[in-house]
Motif scaffolding. Structure first.
Motif, PDB file in Angstrom:
ATOM      1  N   VAL A  94       0.855  -1.181   0.000  1.00  0.00           N
ATOM      2  CA  VAL A  94       0.000   0.000   0.000  1.00  0.00           C
ATOM      3  C   VAL A  94       0.897   1.239   0.000  1.00  0.00           C
ATOM      4  CG1 VAL A  94      -1.733   1.345   1.236  1.00  0.00           C
ATOM      5  CG2 VAL A  94      -1.892  -1.136   1.190  1.00  0.00           C
ATOM      6  N   ILE A  95       0.600   2.155  -0.895  1.00  0.00           N
ATOM      7  CA  ILE A  95       1.310   3.432  -0.947  1.00  0.00           C
ATOM      8  C   ILE A  95       0.379   4.493  -0.385  1.00  0.00           C
ATOM      9  CG2 ILE A  95       2.274   5.197  -2.456  1.00  0.00           C
ATOM     10  CD1 ILE A  95       3.141   2.957  -4.327  1.00  0.00           C
ATOM     11  N   VAL A  96       0.859   5.247   0.581  1.00  0.00           N
ATOM     12  CA  VAL A  96       0.057   6.290   1.224  1.00  0.00           C
ATOM     13  C   VAL A  96       0.542   7.647   0.733  1.00  0.00           C
ATOM     14  CG1 VAL A  96      -0.638   7.321   3.399  1.00  0.00           C
ATOM     15  CG2 VAL A  96      -0.325   4.848   3.245  1.00  0.00           C
ATOM     16  N   LEU A  97      -0.376   8.425   0.187  1.00  0.00           N
ATOM     17  CA  LEU A  97      -0.064   9.754  -0.315  1.00  0.00           C
ATOM     18  C   LEU A  97      -0.707  10.805   0.572  1.00  0.00           C
ATOM     19  CD1 LEU A  97      -0.790   9.211  -4.128  1.00  0.00           C
ATOM     20  CD2 LEU A  97       1.385   8.888  -2.928  1.00  0.00           C
ATOM     21  N   GLY A  98       0.016  11.872   0.841  1.00  0.00           N
ATOM     22  CA  GLY A  98      -0.544  13.037   1.511  1.00  0.00           C
ATOM     23  C   GLY A  98      -0.834  14.084   0.449  1.00  0.00           C
ATOM     24  N   SER A 136      -9.488   9.517   2.015  1.00  0.00           N
ATOM     25  CA  SER A 136     -10.052   9.877   3.313  1.00  0.00           C
ATOM     26  C   SER A 136     -11.150  10.920   3.152  1.00  0.00           C
ATOM     27  CB  SER A 136      -8.955  10.405   4.241  1.00  0.00           C
ATOM     28  OG  SER A 136      -8.401  11.595   3.733  1.00  0.00           O
ATOM     29  N   GLU A 137     -12.194  10.798   3.985  1.00  0.00           N
ATOM     30  CA  GLU A 137     -13.303  11.743   3.939  1.00  0.00           C
ATOM     31  C   GLU A 137     -12.948  13.070   4.616  1.00  0.00           C
ATOM     32  OE1 GLU A 137     -16.085  11.435   2.369  1.00  0.00           O
ATOM     33  OE2 GLU A 137     -15.774   9.373   1.700  1.00  0.00           O
ATOM     34  N   SER A 138     -12.108  12.998   5.622  1.00  0.00           N
ATOM     35  CA  SER A 138     -11.708  14.200   6.360  1.00  0.00           C
ATOM     36  C   SER A 138     -10.209  14.399   6.192  1.00  0.00           C
ATOM     37  CB  SER A 138     -12.062  14.071   7.850  1.00  0.00           C
ATOM     38  OG  SER A 138     -11.446  12.921   8.390  1.00  0.00           O
ATOM     39  N   GLU A 164      -4.812   6.187  -0.491  1.00  0.00           N
ATOM     40  CA  GLU A 164      -4.089   4.920  -0.555  1.00  0.00           C
ATOM     41  C   GLU A 164      -4.083   4.415  -1.988  1.00  0.00           C
ATOM     42  OE1 GLU A 164      -5.631   2.144   2.243  1.00  0.00           O
ATOM     43  OE2 GLU A 164      -5.141   3.374   3.999  1.00  0.00           O
ATOM     44  N   VAL A 165      -2.926   3.928  -2.397  1.00  0.00           N
ATOM     45  CA  VAL A 165      -2.724   3.480  -3.774  1.00  0.00           C
ATOM     46  C   VAL A 165      -2.176   2.060  -3.761  1.00  0.00           C
ATOM     47  CG1 VAL A 165      -1.468   3.891  -5.930  1.00  0.00           C
ATOM     48  CG2 VAL A 165      -2.309   5.830  -4.585  1.00  0.00           C
ATOM     49  N   SER A 188       7.104  10.461  -5.223  1.00  0.00           N
ATOM     50  CA  SER A 188       6.125  11.472  -5.621  1.00  0.00           C
ATOM     51  C   SER A 188       5.163  10.802  -6.588  1.00  0.00           C
ATOM     52  CB  SER A 188       6.818  12.671  -6.278  1.00  0.00           C
ATOM     53  OG  SER A 188       7.544  12.256  -7.429  1.00  0.00           O
ATOM     54  N   ALA A 189       3.962  11.372  -6.707  1.00  0.00           N
ATOM     55  CA  ALA A 189       2.928  10.720  -7.511  1.00  0.00           C
ATOM     56  C   ALA A 189       2.138  11.754  -8.288  1.00  0.00           C
ATOM     57  CB  ALA A 189       2.000   9.898  -6.621  1.00  0.00           C
TER      58      ALA A 189
END
Length: 213
Positions: A94-98, A136-138, A164-165, A188-189
């Motif tokens: 799982v890749i997590v992006l901010g 995410s919703e929030s 999440e990717v 980076s994405a």
């Protein structure tokens, strides 16, 4: 002569007494030093025993690889504090992006994502791809919680959302070898929000002009 001999005997006796006194004092000091050393050894042993009693072993709930460590040896920790992050190497990656608020508006689950790993510069090793599985919703970090802007480029502080990717591959081709993407790697994405034909990009300005007319 008799007086001199008596005086010499007296001096010898005094010298012998001084030597005995010195030997006694040295022995006494040696004994005191040994007692201090024994007491110090006892204190060290007690400290070690107390440290061993206060030590707490924390066991990860699953086997895996450490992806992040947030404490240092000897540091104090509080209840509910996150000490480390462990990734399950058998689980799906799982890749997590901010993602900042300005870029999350058109993002949708199922969209394709272009991945550029920092450990493998894309100009040399190419890019990877993935698919958005969760948004995410929030906000993950409300704008009010962000640090003050450092320069003009950061003057407009924005909230950050978690996306999440699911990557298409766990590896990337480098010099003819499939190298694994390590847990905790940074990247980076680019989220692909729209696919259009080249002719559409050419005709769009003309259509816009007609609409204004």
């Amino acid at each position: 002569m008799a007086e001199l001999q008596a005086r010499r005997a007296e001096l010898r006796q005094q010298a012998d007494e001084r030597k005995r006194t010195q030997r006694f004092g040295l022995a006494e000091k040696t004994g005191q030093l040994a007692a201090v050393r024994n007491e110090l050894s006892g204190i060290v042993a007690r400290i070690a025993g107390q440290a061993a009693q206060s030590q707490l072993d924390i066991v990860a709930p699953v086997d895996g690889q450490v992806a992040g460590l947030f404490v240092e040896t000897g540091a104090s920790v509080a209840a509910d504090q996150v000490l480390a992050v462990v990734g399950d190497i058998r689980a799906d990656p799982v890749i997590v992006l901010g993602v900042p608020a300005r870029a999350v508006g058109l993002a949708k689950v199922g969209q394709r994502v272009v991945l550029k790993y920092d450990a493998f510069p894309f100009k040399t090793f190419g890019i990877g791809h993935g698919t958005i599985t969760s948004i995410s919703e929030s906000p993950l970090r409300p704008a009010a919680d962000l640090p003050p802007a450092q320069d003009a480029r950061e003057s407009n502080r924005q909230s950050t959302y978690r996306i999440e990717v699911l990557p298409e591959s766990r590896t990337i081709r480098a010099y003819g070898v499939d190298e694994p993407i390590r847990i905790g790697s940074t990247l980076s994405a680019d989220i692909v929000v729209e696919r259009r034909r080249l002719i559409d990009w050419v005709l769009d300005p003309i259509r816009a002009m007609r609409g204004r007319g």
